[in-house]
Design an enzyme around this catalytic site. Structure first.
Site, PDB file in Angstrom:
ATOM      1  N   LYS A  43      47.440  48.097  24.261  1.00  0.00           N
ATOM      2  CA  LYS A  43      46.264  48.741  23.652  1.00  0.00           C
ATOM      3  C   LYS A  43      46.172  48.350  22.191  1.00  0.00           C
ATOM      4  O   LYS A  43      45.110  48.100  21.654  1.00  0.00           O
ATOM      5  CB  LYS A  43      46.363  50.240  23.828  1.00  0.00           C
ATOM      6  CG  LYS A  43      46.115  50.628  25.288  1.00  0.00           C
ATOM      7  CD  LYS A  43      45.690  52.041  25.392  1.00  0.00           C
ATOM      8  CE  LYS A  43      44.530  52.194  26.336  1.00  0.00           C
ATOM      9  NZ  LYS A  43      44.204  53.604  26.542  1.00  0.00           N
ATOM     10  N   PRO A 224      98.636  16.601  29.980  1.00  0.00           N
ATOM     11  CA  PRO A 224      99.418  17.311  30.997  1.00  0.00           C
ATOM     12  C   PRO A 224      98.653  18.358  31.824  1.00  0.00           C
ATOM     13  O   PRO A 224      99.254  19.021  32.647  1.00  0.00           O
ATOM     14  CB  PRO A 224     100.524  17.974  30.186  1.00  0.00           C
ATOM     15  CG  PRO A 224     100.006  18.049  28.802  1.00  0.00           C
ATOM     16  CD  PRO A 224      98.978  16.996  28.615  1.00  0.00           C
ATOM     17  N   ASP A 247      94.163  10.555  39.627  1.00  0.00           N
ATOM     18  CA  ASP A 247      95.373  10.994  40.332  1.00  0.00           C
ATOM     19  C   ASP A 247      95.379  12.495  40.557  1.00  0.00           C
ATOM     20  O   ASP A 247      94.594  13.213  39.959  1.00  0.00           O
ATOM     21  CB  ASP A 247      96.598  10.652  39.468  1.00  0.00           C
ATOM     22  CG  ASP A 247      96.911   9.176  39.521  1.00  0.00           C
ATOM     23  OD1 ASP A 247      96.311   8.481  40.343  1.00  0.00           O
ATOM     24  OD2 ASP A 247      97.764   8.738  38.721  1.00  0.00           O
ATOM     25  N   LYS A 269      98.800  10.184  44.346  1.00  0.00           N
ATOM     26  CA  LYS A 269     100.094   9.857  44.962  1.00  0.00           C
ATOM     27  C   LYS A 269     101.062  10.898  44.455  1.00  0.00           C
ATOM     28  O   LYS A 269     100.945  11.385  43.348  1.00  0.00           O
ATOM     29  CB  LYS A 269     100.585   8.485  44.479  1.00  0.00           C
ATOM     30  CG  LYS A 269      99.842   7.346  45.110  1.00  0.00           C
ATOM     31  CD  LYS A 269     100.476   6.035  44.724  1.00  0.00           C
ATOM     32  CE  LYS A 269     100.045   5.628  43.347  1.00  0.00           C
ATOM     33  NZ  LYS A 269     101.058   5.243  42.453  1.00  0.00           N
ATOM     34  N   MET A 382     109.754  14.315  37.276  1.00  0.00           N
ATOM     35  CA  MET A 382     109.964  14.209  38.728  1.00  0.00           C
ATOM     36  C   MET A 382     111.424  14.505  39.090  1.00  0.00           C
ATOM     37  O   MET A 382     112.029  13.793  39.884  1.00  0.00           O
ATOM     38  CB  MET A 382     109.586  12.795  39.216  1.00  0.00           C
ATOM     39  CG  MET A 382     108.109  12.487  39.023  1.00  0.00           C
ATOM     40  SD  MET A 382     107.674  10.808  39.475  1.00  0.00           S
ATOM     41  CE  MET A 382     107.995   9.908  37.972  1.00  0.00           C
ATOM     42  N   GLY A 411     102.949  23.128  33.232  1.00  0.00           N
ATOM     43  CA  GLY A 411     102.961  23.329  31.778  1.00  0.00           C
ATOM     44  C   GLY A 411     101.614  23.069  31.128  1.00  0.00           C
ATOM     45  O   GLY A 411     100.831  22.251  31.596  1.00  0.00           O
TER      46      GLY A 411
HETATM   47  N1  SAH Z   1     102.353   9.907  33.286  1.00  0.00           N
HETATM   48  C1  SAH Z   1     102.715  11.289  33.349  1.00  0.00           C
HETATM   49  C2  SAH Z   1     103.948  11.523  34.205  1.00  0.00           C
HETATM   50  C3  SAH Z   1     103.752  11.200  35.643  1.00  0.00           C
HETATM   51  S1  SAH Z   1     105.171  11.511  36.568  1.00  0.00           S
HETATM   52  C4  SAH Z   1     102.925  11.826  31.933  1.00  0.00           C
HETATM   53  O1  SAH Z   1     102.947  11.061  30.979  1.00  0.00           O
HETATM   54  O2  SAH Z   1     103.059  13.038  31.791  1.00  0.00           O
HETATM   55  C5  SAH Z   1     104.824  13.123  37.178  1.00  0.00           C
HETATM   56  C6  SAH Z   1     105.766  14.125  36.593  1.00  0.00           C
HETATM   57  O3  SAH Z   1     105.356  14.516  35.303  1.00  0.00           O
HETATM   58  C7  SAH Z   1     105.834  15.425  37.367  1.00  0.00           C
HETATM   59  O4  SAH Z   1     106.688  15.313  38.489  1.00  0.00           O
HETATM   60  C8  SAH Z   1     106.403  16.355  36.334  1.00  0.00           C
HETATM   61  O5  SAH Z   1     107.793  16.155  36.195  1.00  0.00           O
HETATM   62  C9  SAH Z   1     105.746  15.857  35.073  1.00  0.00           C
HETATM   63  N2  SAH Z   1     104.539  16.634  34.753  1.00  0.00           N
HETATM   64  C10 SAH Z   1     103.290  16.174  34.654  1.00  0.00           C
HETATM   65  N3  SAH Z   1     102.438  17.148  34.300  1.00  0.00           N
HETATM   66  C11 SAH Z   1     103.178  18.264  34.178  1.00  0.00           C
HETATM   67  C12 SAH Z   1     102.893  19.609  33.839  1.00  0.00           C
HETATM   68  N4  SAH Z   1     101.654  20.010  33.530  1.00  0.00           N
HETATM   69  N5  SAH Z   1     103.904  20.512  33.807  1.00  0.00           N
HETATM   70  C13 SAH Z   1     105.150  20.126  34.093  1.00  0.00           C
HETATM   71  N6  SAH Z   1     105.485  18.871  34.433  1.00  0.00           N
HETATM   72  C14 SAH Z   1     104.520  17.947  34.463  1.00  0.00           C
END
Ligand code: SAH
Length: 472
Positions: A43, A224, A247, A269, A382, A411
């Site tokens: 209005k 990581p 990966d 892998k 690993m 981590g």
């Molecule tokens: N190229 C990667 C490693 C590959 S080998 C780098 O530089 O980190 C894969 C291994 O990395 C896993 O088996 C583990 O031991 C480690 N990894 C990768 N990411 C991780 C995470 N967020 N927390 C703990 N370990 C991790």
């Protein structure tokens, strides 16, 4: 996602605003920017809206609201101070399937207005779905500050040349590379500095002398897991990629940052699990790059640390393909930081050694006498499959059974879990850890108790010695 962001074309569409006070005014101003045909029911009206009426920018229905008015409208804004009336408008719009926004009452909105950063034709809309307006405002300020005011001019000029470029480069990939090269060139800076003539001559030059389409392979370390740890360069190339081979260690958050149109191929892998072979991955990388594509090979952590990045690059080089490498934060560095364990420390460790628990093809064996020197921190990637062997060998070669260890699972992510224990409990602790997990061995682990900052950790039950050392 509570709300799907879409951009509505309101040009010459009938939009109704019920109410004509200050709140309605804000919405009217916004709607006018989209060239909507705005009718206002009220209005009375505030002086600024009256001004718009005099300028013939809006229509006025100087009556009480009636449901029958809704018929011709595509979208309605209810901005009255009468909550009963607002409710009624909301219900009627819902019934007639008309988009409705009751200002300041989110429960009565079929859409909400985002916060807008306008560099038309580039428009950025952000929203917290009404959950955190202050956070939204801060974000908006940040975005405003990084976008040049003349960004819109860049887009406008690109738009003007679009059809010419389309004719010149009929191949989609060539076209994409042309634009990328242009936007990464001095063209942008010329426009920002108001030198549009120079910008256009740069553009013409690039049309006349285009580069031949050459593919390349870019090895990118994704860090990581936590997407905040990506490098700026990684983000840039992820945004330019034609294809991404990734990966299983690359987290979903990071995958979300890849350019929407890029083709993403999973080639995961895992140690000990059979899947796509390395040879097949290499063949695929080369095949794609030879088609002229920008191929991003995205790996967890850093590609040169237990990532087989070297092998992939060697193959690319042998096939005469251009390469680039973008380093990432390796798990050893990132995970140690997020669990408050400095890998070297003047009081505890002279150096740090990264090893893998996984057997390499050539069966390299570890030099256990160096590894058992307690002056060094050991970071084991690993490690889960060989945990028992690692602890036995280290103890056999002289490391104390009570040497502190940390096993950190997932981590740097919100699911990070740190378990602290002793070297002679390594095997048992690994059974509690979720993949991927990293092992840190050495006195520096003691610092975790004091320096942990990210998430709480667990102490392994039997670690009496460790607990007593830590509590001292
Ligand atoms: N190229 C990667 C490693 C590959 S080998 C780098 O530089 O980190 C894969 C291994 O990395 C896993 O088996 C583990 O031991 C480690 N990894 C990768 N990411 C991780 C995470 N967020 N927390 C703990 N370990 C991790």
């Amino acid at each position: 996602m509570d709300y799907l962001p879409i951009f509505l074309d309101l040009k010459y569409k009938n939009v109704l605003v019920v109410g004509a006070g200050d709140i309605a005014l804000n919405k009217i101003k916004l709607l006018l920017r989209s060239n909507a045909l705005i009718s206002v029911i009220s209005k009375n009206m505030c002086s600024e809206i009256r001004c718009l009426l005099v300028q013939k920018k809006i229509f006025w229905i100087a009556r009480e609201f009636k449901t029958s008015y809704l018929k011709n409208f595509f979208l309605v804004i209810a901005a009255t101070s009468n909550s009963e009336l607002n409710k009624k408008i909301f219900q009627k719009c819902n019934k007639f399937k008309i988009l409705i926004n009751v200002v300041d009452d989110q429960s009565k909105c079929s859409f909400i207005f985002p916060s807008i950063i306008d560099r038309s034709p580039i428009v950025i809309a952000i929203s917290s779905g009404g959950k955190a307006p202050v956070l939204l405002r801060l974000l908006r300020e940040k975005i405003e500050s990084i976008l040049p005011m003349r960004l819109g001019n860049i887009a406008k000029i690109a738009g003007d040349w679009r059809s010419i470029i389309k004719k010149r480069f009929s191949n989609l990939l060539e076209r994409k590379h042309f634009w990328e090269k242009l936007f990464n060139s001095v063209f942008v800076q010329y426009i920002i500095n108001g030198k549009e003539k120079k910008a256009i001559s740069t553009l013409k030059n690039m049309i006349e002398k285009p580069n031949k389409l050459t593919g390349e392979i870019i090895l990118v370390g994704a860090g990581p897991g936590n997407s905040d740890l990506l490098t700026l360069r990684a983000l840039q190339v992820m945004q330019e990629a034609d294809v991404v081979l990734y990966d299983n260690l690359v987290s979903q958050d990071i995958l979300e940052l890849i350019r929407r149109d890029a083709k993403c191929i999973y080639v995961g892998k895992r140690a000990g699990i059979k899947s796509i072979t390395q040879l097949k991955i290499i063949k695929l990388l080369i095949f794609l790059a030879k088609q002229g594509k920008k191929v991003v090979r995205l790996k967890g952590g850093d590609s040169f640390i237990f990532g087989r990045g070297g092998e992939e690059l060697e193959a690319a080089k042998n096939a005469n393909i251009n390469i680039q490498v973008v380093p990432g934060i390796t798990a050893g560095i990132g995970v140690a930081a997020y669990s408050g364990i400095p890998l070297t420390h003047r009081d505890y460790a002279q150096g740090v050694i990264f090893i893998t628990g996984y057997q390499c093809i050539n069966n390299f064996t570890n030099n256990w006498s160096i590894l058992s020197n307690s002056n060094y921190t050991i970071v084991v990637y690993m490690g889960s499959l060989k945990a028992l062997e690692i602890s036995k060998q280290l103890i056999f070669h002289g490391r104390l059974k009570s040497t502190p260890i940390a096993i950190i699972s997932q981590g740097t992510t919100i699911n990070q879990k740190v378990i602290i224990g002793r070297l002679d409990e390594l095997d048992k602790i690994f059974r509690l850890a979720i993949s991927p997990s990293l092992l840190i061995i050495g006195q520096v682990v003691l610092l975790h108790k004091k320096l942990e900052w990210f998430k709480n950790s667990t102490y392994f039950n039997n670690s009496k010695t460790i607990s007593s050392i830590i509590n001292m």
